[in-house]
Structure formats: structure tokens, C-alpha cells
Scaffold this active site. Structure first.
Site, PDB file in Angstrom:
ATOM      1  N   ASN A 147     -10.316  -3.169   1.901  1.00  0.00           N
ATOM      2  CA  ASN A 147      -9.909  -3.234   0.500  1.00  0.00           C
ATOM      3  C   ASN A 147     -11.119  -3.037  -0.393  1.00  0.00           C
ATOM      4  OD1 ASN A 147      -7.174  -3.786   0.998  1.00  0.00           O
ATOM      5  ND2 ASN A 147      -7.499  -5.998   1.002  1.00  0.00           N
ATOM      6  N   HIS A 183       0.823  -1.213   0.000  1.00  0.00           N
ATOM      7  CA  HIS A 183       0.000   0.000   0.000  1.00  0.00           C
ATOM      8  C   HIS A 183       0.860   1.268   0.000  1.00  0.00           C
ATOM      9  CE1 HIS A 183      -3.760  -2.234   0.639  1.00  0.00           C
ATOM     10  NE2 HIS A 183      -3.073  -2.976   1.479  1.00  0.00           N
ATOM     11  N   HIS A 220      -4.570   0.968  11.880  1.00  0.00           N
ATOM     12  CA  HIS A 220      -4.350  -0.243  12.672  1.00  0.00           C
ATOM     13  C   HIS A 220      -5.705  -0.866  12.982  1.00  0.00           C
ATOM     14  CE1 HIS A 220      -3.115  -3.073  15.604  1.00  0.00           C
ATOM     15  NE2 HIS A 220      -3.253  -2.319  16.677  1.00  0.00           N
TER      16      HIS A 220
END
Length: 705
Positions: free
Chosen positions: A148, A76, A340
Site C-alpha cells: 500500500n 482494490h 498473492h
């Protein structure tokens, strides 16, 4: 003791005015605030003498420059971000006690979109998975939904993260290919590790090359647990639904964009926001009973390579997100934002998904390496909007000025502070680790039996696509495997395709010049899932880019009417002329025949048939080498190329007051899907109607004979 947010900072902390804002008109200073009168010349012993070591400004400037790069993300790395807000509908509050899901609550967000495989300098429109990570700055703390654009993942257990990433990265000997999966190591891995076939099928489909981040669906991938106000729990999967629909590029567009505009997606996002065409998504959840098996209609909810079709569990919408502000500084915000999955708020908890469990460790470990220490949450882009009162101390980049002398619990020297939630006058709801029964089991390395089916959902996905979409999948596999040097790898992946769908396998095998193998695994039949197809339906056209072809002699009234109508429809008009300058109405030319390419436009309106310009020579511009049909000899060959590309890409082409045979002159059918002859008054409405379905899909129909 207390570490207040910037808004709440008092005299005990650094003054807010000390933050660098660089207003216009102020003097350049050193990093310590000392004004400078010269930053162009080093301090020397005479004009031709050696540079002096005492030049403190030179040393500070060069030292900072030498250290201004931080490690890019392993995956990413290539990203684009935007600020916005999330407005809750309140419908989620019955199953979740999180405060930001209460009715009418507005929560600031920052979203980062990204590709997975490429480096930070790679191109946007490669075939790849896209990241869709959202940071909610809630009043109860930060909640990160790190997802995603594909609902399934390559692997079932996070211990395989290094393997899949190493396989898709460039080969270690030559560092090629960049940002591509079309090479031996990737297909060697996925053909050996068949649980990766599910994710691979999704990004071999059109989902692997989105038209825009604004037209991209998002998924939380994992199953999460929600806790209701009464303490009952549910299992959920998160979905982002784009208001503009889910749309993709065709392969030719992606290839052209990678060369003509490698920043295609990040530019599209930034320019849409700048133009006021704010991207919108609705957040929804699929809700499941939190039963002991954590299964739903035979689908293991803890298996991240499986998804639940919306036909079996409809998505329930719980809020809307609008992105309305571009970053002020890419590095400070988009590059330094740290996500996170363990950044949770009361009411939302994790499950025992073995991929999610490893992400809980891996992400924070990664941020510590990238951002130089454990205090990355104090960077402005990561700073919680809720009050912070932790007992974490010191470390690199510590900016909080902590109070008190007893950063431990329990203590008496700081009056017992910090208290636990619910003690004293502290009424903020605490985060609850949901108590659940842990079944008696052996300690072992392995997967449950329900994880062993690697093909049935892949078959369901492929067979649920429209015929044109299936053709794109066949072409994608053929291209990717055609780039593999190892015949062993190609044959092994063909065997996997045979286990998915015999027709798909046969089509790819034909392109590779190899025999199509028979299936060696019996795959159970599944009900089709039409919701995975991107075709069908009508969508808003807000922010779609319209190319208006005009000449410098096109009447001003024609240009004014076309542009005004385009703006009324929410389209973004770009004026394309033979050369730069201004048109008859005074509007500046946005693109010329030299600089324009079909990838920039979702549709084209031809208000003028452009004759060959003086610079339309093959020795000056390769685009002028386009072959013109006999009827196009009086047209600029670059215009012919533009229209032929747009036609191949399924885009709407509308002519305004042109001769009857114009389409045939440029080598297109006289009539057909997405080709319209219109008046000046009707042209934009006709274009918007065609754009609502994204493409003239009928052009891609495959002959049956």
C-alpha cells in the site's frame, strides 16, 4: 509432466500464432477463426421476418457479451497498471539469495495501483488508501510484493478483514456513499476498534489524496524474512521511494478532480508513460536482526499497525524500478492480474504476522472466485517467465497440454519426473521454508501484550507533520466526522483524538460544535519522525504539467520559446487559449477556457491576458459566473477563476511581460510566495524552480495572532 512457458513451447503445445493478435487489415472472424462478412445484421426469415435460431454467429456474439463481466475485486476494484523493469543494484544480495537481487539483474514487472474502498467505476481522487502491488517475473518464479501507500494497516489480525471492509463500504440499505469513508459505519468501527486509529491518521493526512501514482510512496506493510546465501536470516520491511518525491493534492483539487476528471490518476500515469516521462521508484529495505522476540527498539515487528521510523532504521536501497509501457488491454492485463503474498521466491519468506498469515489464504481464494478457477496463473499477465513443471491438473481454463501419465510423486512411470530441486541435473535453487523454533504455547485466541498500544505511534505521526499538514489533518477529520449522522459516533472518535493529541481534538471538536473531551488513556511520548512529512526538499519536475495561457494573437516566437524551454526542463506543456484551433506558431490548442480546470496544471504561465470571449456568459458557462475584482473587468472571468483556484491550491503562477498590477487585477496579492513576473526567456526556469518544492507552501502559513 512439463508445462513450458510460451517462449519455450514446442510442437506438442498450441502454436503461438493461434493467439489472437488482431493485426490491421485482417478479416473479422468468429472465436474459432472462421472469417465473417457481416456482423451488423442477424440472420432472418426475410428482411422483416423473425430471427433464426441457426444464426451461430449471433448466438456466439451475444452469449459472449452476456458473460464478459467477471466479479470485480471486493477491495482494490478501481485500478491502473503499467509494465516495466526492475534493475538490481546488487546491494541486497548480501542478505538475500533471491536471484533477481543479484547485481545488474533486470527483471520484468507489472504494477497495479488502486484505491481500496470504491467500486471499479468510482473516482480516482477520493480520500482513501492506495494499493501498490508489484509482480516480479523472476527467473526463479513469480514474486508478488502486494503493498500500500501507507506502511500500517487498520487491523492486526486478518480475521478482522470482513469487519473493516464491511464498515467502509456503502451502507447496505441505500448503497451510499460510494468510495468514501465519511459515513457512520466506518467511523463507528474505527472509534470502537482503536487499533484502526494508526491507519486512519495516515489517510486523514495528505497521504490519503496523492497528487499522482508517480509521486506515491509504497510499503510492503508486513515484516518479511530474508535468507542470505550462507543461510543466515534477517527481518526486513520493503519501501518504494518515488524519484519525483511524495506529493499530494489539496482538498479543493481532489473535489474538483472527482467531478471534472474522475480518471485523474490513471490518465496521469498513462500519459506520463506515453510522453516518455517514465515513472521511477527505488526499492529499499529496513533490515532488522532476526531475534526470537522479533522486536526492534520496543516496536513489535509482527504488528501491522506499527511502522519503524526511518530515523531508527534507515532504508537501504537495493534496486530501481522503471515503468515504461502502458497495458495494451485493460481487462486482459490490469483487471486479470492476480497478486498473492504467497507468491515467493527462494530467499524471501513470510513471518508470523497474523494479518499476513490470513492474507496467504485469502488472496488465492479470492483469485479462484474472480477468475473462474485455479488456473489463473496461466493467463498471459500472470504467466511465470520461469519454467513451470507442476503436478496440478485440469480444472477450468486449463491451457497447458501436460505430458506424461504420472502427475504424482514419487513415480516410476514417468522416469521419476518431476524431480525435486537438487536431484539429477536440476540445479535450480529450491524455495526454503526457513526452519525456526516454535515456542511452546497454549492454543488460544488473542494478541500479545505488545499489540495493545494503539495511540503512541499515531501521536508521533501527527506531531511529526508540518503545521500546514496538521491543518489538513484537522480539516479532514472535521469533514469526515461532519458527515456522520450519529452524535455518539462523533463523540467516541473525539475521545480517540483526545488520546492522540489535545490540540487536534480541540480543533475538530470546535468544527463539530461539540466539547473536546479529556484524554482517558496515558500515551507514552515518542521521538518525532520527520521523514513522514511530505514537506521540505527539492524534487525533479519530470512530467509535471504546465499550463501556458496564450491567445491566438500571441507571437509565434513567444510560444515556440516557452514550449521548447518547457520540454528541455522535462515539463509537459499544455497550451490554453480562449477557443480551440491553432496558435500563431501552428501549435494546436490543448485546452480552452471552457474545458480547462486548475486541477490539470501543476503551474501556470500567463503569456497573454485574455479579454472576455463572446461565450463568457453566465447563461452559457457556469465558470463565467466567477466574480471579477474591479481591475479584472477587461479579463475573461474564466481566466480569473483559473488563476484564483491555482493560487488557493498553492501552485506557481508566472506572468510573461504582463502589466505591473496583473496579480492585483485578478484578485491576488501584488507579490508573494509562488507569484513571479518574468521575461519570456526566464519564465520556464523560474517555474521549474518553484515546482521543485511542489507547492508554495508559505501561502498556507497559519497566523499566530
Amino acid at each position: 509432466m512439463s508445462t513450458p512457458t510460451p517462449e519455450a513451447s514446442g510442437e506438442s503445445g498450441p502454436k503461438q500464432s493461434a493467439r489472437p493478435t488482431h493485426p490491421q487489415g485482417t478479416a473479422l472472424t468468429t472465436s474459432q477463426g472462421t472469417p465473417l462478412r457481416d456482423t451488423d445484421h442477424s440472420l432472418k426469415a426475410g428482411p422483416r421476418g423473425p430471427i433464426l435460431l441457426q444464426d451461430h454467429h449471433l448466438r456466439e456474439k451475444i452469449t459472449h457479451f452476456d458473460h464478459e463481466r467477471i466479479p470485480e475485486r471486493v477491495v482494490h476494484a478501481r485500478g491502473a497498471g503499467a509494465h516495466g523493469r526492475f534493475i538490481s543494484y546488487g546491494t541486497g544480495s548480501r542478505i538475500c539469495s533471491a536471484g533477481f537481487l543479484a547485481e545488474g539483474v533486470e527483471t520484468p514487472v507489472f504494477v497495479r495501483f488502486s484505491t481500496v474502498a470504491g467500486s471499479r467505476g468510482s473516482a480516482d481522487t477520493v480520500r482513501d488508501t492506495r494499493g501498490f502491488a508489484t509482480k516480479f517475473y523472476t527467473e526463479e518464479g513469480v514474486f508478488d510484493l502486494v503493498g500500500n501507500n501507507i506502511p500500517v494497516f487498520f487491523i492486526q489480525d486478518g480475521i478482522k478483514f470482513p469487519d473493516v471492509v464491511h464498515s467502509v463500504k456503502p451502507h447496505p440499505d441505500l448503497e451510499i456513499p460510494q468510495a468514501q469513508s465519511a459515513h457512520d459505519t466506518f467511523w463507528d468501527f474505527v472509534s470502537e476498534h482503536t487499533q484502526a486509529q494508526a491507519h486512519t491518521m495516515w489517510f486523514m493526512s495528505d497521504r490519503g489524496i496523492p497528487r499522482s501514482y508517480r509521486m506515491m510512496e509504497g510499503f510492503g506493510v508486513h515484516t518479511f524474512k530474508m535468507v542470505a546465501p550462507d543461510g543466515t536470516t534477517s527481518l526486513v520491511k520493503f519501501h518504494w521511494k518515488p524519484r519525483l518525491g511524495v506529493h499530494s493534492l489539496v482538498w479543493e483539487e481532489a473535489l474538483l478532480a472527482n467531478g471534472a476528471d474522475p480518471d485523474f490518476h490513471r490518465r496521469d500515469l498513462a500519459e506520463a508513460i506515453k510522453a516518455g516521462a517514465f515513472p521511477e521508484w527505488e526499492l529499499g529495505v529496513q533490515v532488522f536482526e532476526d531475534n526470537e522476540e522479533q522486536m526492534f527498539k520496543g516496536i513489535d515487528l509482527l504488528d501491522p499497525t506499527k511502522f519503524v521510523p526511518e530515523e531508527l532504521a534507515p532504508v537501504q536501497l537495493i534496486g530501481k524500478m522503471v515503468l515504461d509501457r502502458n497495458p495494451a488491454n485493460y481487462f486482459a492485463e490490469t483487471e486479470q492480474v492476480a497478486f498473492h503474498p504467497g507468491h515467493l521466491v527462494p530467499g524471501i519468506d513470510v513471518t508470523n504476522d497474523p494479518l499476513l498469515q490470513v492474507r496467504l489464504f485469502s488472496y488465492i481464494d479470492t483469485q479462484i472466485t474472480r477468475l473462474g478457477g485455479p488456473n489463473f496463473s496461466q493467463l498471459p499477465i500472470n504467466l511465470p517467465h520461469a519454467p513451470v513443471n507442476d503436478m496440478l491438473r485440469d480444472g477450468m481454463h486449463q491451457t497447458y497440454v501436460h505430458e506424461g501419465i504420472a502427475p504424482y510423486h514419487p513415480n516410476s512411470l514417468d522416469g521419476g519426473c518431476p524431480f525435486m530441486a537438487g536431484e539429477g541435473d536440476n540445479i535450480r535453487p529450491p524455495f526454503i521454508d526457513v526452519p525456526e523454533h516454535v515456542a511452546e504455547a497454549l492454543k488460544e485466541r488473542g494478541n500479545p501484550v505488545s499489540f495493545e498500544d494503539h495511540f503512541s505511534q499515531v501521536t508521533m505521526f501527527y506531531r511529526s507533520l508540518d503545521t500546514q499538514e496538521q491543518l489538513h489533518v484537522q480539516q479532514a477529520y472535521s469533514f469526515e466526522l461532519g458527515k456522520c449522522a450519529s452524535e455518539q459516533v462523533r463523540k467516541r472518535q473525539l475521545q480517540a483524538l483526545a488520546n492522540i493529541d489535545a490540540g487536534l481534538c480541540a480543533a475538530v471538536a470546535h468544527e463539530l460544535g461539540l466539547p473536546a473531551p479529556e484524554a482517558d488513556t496515558e500515551v507514552p511520548e515518542s521521538e518525532l519522525c520527520p521523514s513522514v512529512s511530505q514537506m521540505g526538499g527539492m524534487w525533479p519536475v519530470d512530467g509535471r504539467v504546465l499550463g501556458i495561457v496564450a491567445s491566438h494573437s500571441t507571437p509565434a516566437k513567444t510560444i515556440e520559446l516557452l514550449v521548447a524551454n518547457a520540454n528541455l526542463q522535462g515539463l509537459k506543456p499544455l497550451l490554453l487559449a480562449p477557443t480551440g484551433g491553432s496558435l500563431a506558431d501552428g501549435s494546436p490548442v490543448d485546452r480552452t477556457l471552457l474545458t480547462a480546470r486548475s486541477i490539470e496544471f501543476d503551474a501556470i504561465v500567463v503569456a497573454a491576458a485574455l479579454s472576455p470571449a463572446p461565450d463568457s456568459r453566465v447563461d452559457l458557462d457556469a465558470k463565467a459566473g466567477a466574480i471579477r475584482p474591479p481591475g479584472a473587468e477587461e479579463l475573461d472571468p474564466r481566466l480569473v477563476l483559473l488563476l484564483q483556484e491555482a493560487y488557493r491550491q498553492g501552485k506557481a503562477i508566472v506572468t510573461v511581460e504582463q502589466n505591473e498590477g496583473f496579480f492585483e487585477d485578478v484578485g491576488l496579492p501584488a507579490m508573494g510566495p509562488g507569484l513571479v513576473k518574468a521575461t519570456t526567456e526566464s519564465a520556464i526556469q523560474d517555474t521549474a524552480t518553484l515546482l521543485a518544492s511542489h507547492r508554495a507552501w508559505e501561502r498556507f502559513d497559519i497566523p499566530t495572532s
